[in-house]
Scaffold this motif. Sequence first.
Motif, short mmCIF file in Angstrom:
data_model
loop_
_atom_site.label_atom_id
_atom_site.label_comp_id
_atom_site.label_asym_id
_atom_site.label_seq_id
_atom_site.Cartn_x
_atom_site.Cartn_y
_atom_site.Cartn_z
N LEU A 26 44.17 36.73 40.75
CA LEU A 26 44.42 37.56 41.93
C LEU A 26 45.29 36.80 42.92
CD1 LEU A 26 40.80 38.94 42.41
CD2 LEU A 26 42.80 40.26 41.67
N SER A 27 46.03 37.53 43.73
CA SER A 27 46.84 36.89 44.77
C SER A 27 47.00 37.83 45.94
CB SER A 27 48.22 36.49 44.22
OG SER A 27 48.95 37.62 43.83
N SER A 28 47.22 37.24 47.11
CA SER A 28 47.43 37.99 48.35
C SER A 28 48.51 37.32 49.18
CB SER A 28 46.14 38.08 49.19
OG SER A 28 45.12 38.76 48.51
N LYS A 29 49.37 38.11 49.78
CA LYS A 29 50.29 37.59 50.78
C LYS A 29 49.68 37.87 52.15
CE LYS A 29 55.09 37.51 52.31
NZ LYS A 29 56.47 38.04 52.09
N VAL A 30 49.20 36.83 52.77
CA VAL A 30 48.45 36.97 54.03
C VAL A 30 49.44 37.08 55.18
CG1 VAL A 30 46.74 35.90 55.53
CG2 VAL A 30 46.55 35.66 53.04
N THR A 31 49.23 38.03 56.07
CA THR A 31 50.18 38.27 57.17
C THR A 31 49.58 38.00 58.54
OG1 THR A 31 49.59 40.63 57.25
CG2 THR A 31 51.42 39.98 55.80
N ALA A 32 48.31 37.63 58.62
CA ALA A 32 47.67 37.38 59.92
C ALA A 32 46.54 36.38 59.72
CB ALA A 32 47.16 38.69 60.53
N GLY A 33 45.98 35.93 60.85
CA GLY A 33 44.87 35.01 60.78
C GLY A 33 45.31 33.57 60.51
N GLU A 34 44.37 32.71 60.15
CA GLU A 34 44.65 31.28 59.99
C GLU A 34 45.59 30.96 58.83
OE1 GLU A 34 41.05 29.02 59.79
OE2 GLU A 34 40.55 29.34 61.91
N ASN A 35 45.67 31.86 57.85
CA ASN A 35 46.54 31.63 56.69
C ASN A 35 47.78 32.52 56.70
OD1 ASN A 35 45.07 29.57 55.22
ND2 ASN A 35 43.51 31.15 54.83
N ALA A 36 48.21 32.95 57.88
CA ALA A 36 49.37 33.84 57.99
C ALA A 36 50.59 33.21 57.34
CB ALA A 36 49.65 34.14 59.46
N GLU A 37 51.36 34.06 56.64
CA GLU A 37 52.60 33.68 55.94
C GLU A 37 52.35 32.86 54.69
OE1 GLU A 37 55.10 35.29 57.06
OE2 GLU A 37 53.90 35.95 58.77
N ARG A 38 51.12 32.82 54.20
CA ARG A 38 50.82 32.09 52.96
C ARG A 38 50.48 33.09 51.85
NH1 ARG A 38 46.69 27.18 53.99
NH2 ARG A 38 47.46 26.68 51.89
N THR A 39 50.84 32.75 50.63
CA THR A 39 50.41 33.51 49.47
C THR A 39 49.28 32.74 48.80
OG1 THR A 39 52.59 34.49 49.11
CG2 THR A 39 51.07 34.49 47.24
N LEU A 40 48.12 33.37 48.73
CA LEU A 40 46.92 32.73 48.21
C LEU A 40 46.59 33.26 46.82
CD1 LEU A 40 44.69 32.86 51.42
CD2 LEU A 40 46.30 31.07 50.70
N HIS A 41 46.09 32.37 45.99
CA HIS A 41 45.75 32.71 44.61
C HIS A 41 44.26 32.44 44.36
CE1 HIS A 41 50.04 33.07 43.60
NE2 HIS A 41 50.20 32.00 44.40
N HIS A 42 43.65 33.32 43.57
CA HIS A 42 42.20 33.23 43.37
C HIS A 42 41.83 33.51 41.91
CE1 HIS A 42 42.08 33.57 47.75
NE2 HIS A 42 42.71 34.71 47.65
N ASP A 43 40.77 32.85 41.47
CA ASP A 43 40.14 33.13 40.18
C ASP A 43 38.63 33.20 40.36
OD1 ASP A 43 42.35 33.03 38.07
OD2 ASP A 43 42.68 31.13 39.14
N HIS A 44 37.98 33.79 39.39
CA HIS A 44 36.51 33.89 39.36
C HIS A 44 35.96 34.67 40.57
CE1 HIS A 44 36.97 30.93 36.22
NE2 HIS A 44 37.45 30.05 37.07
N VAL A 45 36.74 35.64 41.05
CA VAL A 45 36.34 36.41 42.24
C VAL A 45 35.33 37.48 41.85
CG1 VAL A 45 37.15 37.94 44.07
CG2 VAL A 45 38.54 35.97 43.37
N VAL A 46 34.18 37.46 42.49
CA VAL A 46 33.14 38.44 42.20
C VAL A 46 33.54 39.78 42.81
CG1 VAL A 46 30.72 39.06 42.47
CG2 VAL A 46 31.37 36.67 42.12
N ARG A 47 33.66 40.78 41.95
CA ARG A 47 33.96 42.14 42.39
C ARG A 47 32.69 42.94 42.62
NH1 ARG A 47 38.85 43.43 44.46
NH2 ARG A 47 40.60 43.14 43.02
#
Length: 237
Positions: free
Chosen positions: A167-188
């Motif tokens: 999974l990935s997100s392009k964060v546009t606000a908050g402490e991680n603004a302007e970062r693209t974050l990547h995730h694994d093992h995310v509980v749905r």
Amino acid sequence: MRALLLLGALLAPAVQAATCSAVSGDTRNRLLELYTSEGCSSCPPADRWLSQLPPDSGVVPLAFHVDYWDRLGWRDPYAQAAFSQRQRARNSGPGWVYTPQVMLDGTDFRTWHRGLPARSNSPAQVGLALTLDQTPERVDVQADSRFSAPVAGRDATLYLALVENRLSSKVTAGENAERTLHHDHVVRQLVGPLDPRRALHSFKLLPGWKAANLEVAAFVLDAKGATLQALARPACP
């Protein structure tokens, strides 16, 4: 009809069954929980660490995204209030929560960045089996546990989790603004407590979830919340 599908999965030829089932070994796998948030600037290193764990590390890793950082301006798309409540319950002794928090077998594990402790070869008190049946809309799970002694199963509970990787997100606000974050093992989705000796559950797949990236995890906890056994496998092709 659903019961017939599950029975069909159990009676299918060995080659097919091997692709949609898993059985824990003679040693105990450990449960590794990461409580994290896309709104937390110190969380990405922990997310990367979780993603890089080798498959033979002897742990079942789960990333629970909490929602209490959403107030800073970025709503984590993977966060659930239930996961924030779970973290508080798991920390009921200390009475506080923080991110990123790693818990190993229900105990706060602050030295995660130094690596996992040596893999335990202690004999398992419970054997855990998973059988999966998947359609485009859902993943049906049967989980069975067999305890080595009656005392081992006393007050034990089973949990089932549907997990998504890559999974990935392009964060546009908050402490991680302007970062693209990547995730694994995310509980749905997380369900439980269930009867560990036999449980059936159907996970409904929501739009946007990629079936090829899904896993199913199961873990059995004792009355104090310690891990008796854990198991995970990819969803069926």
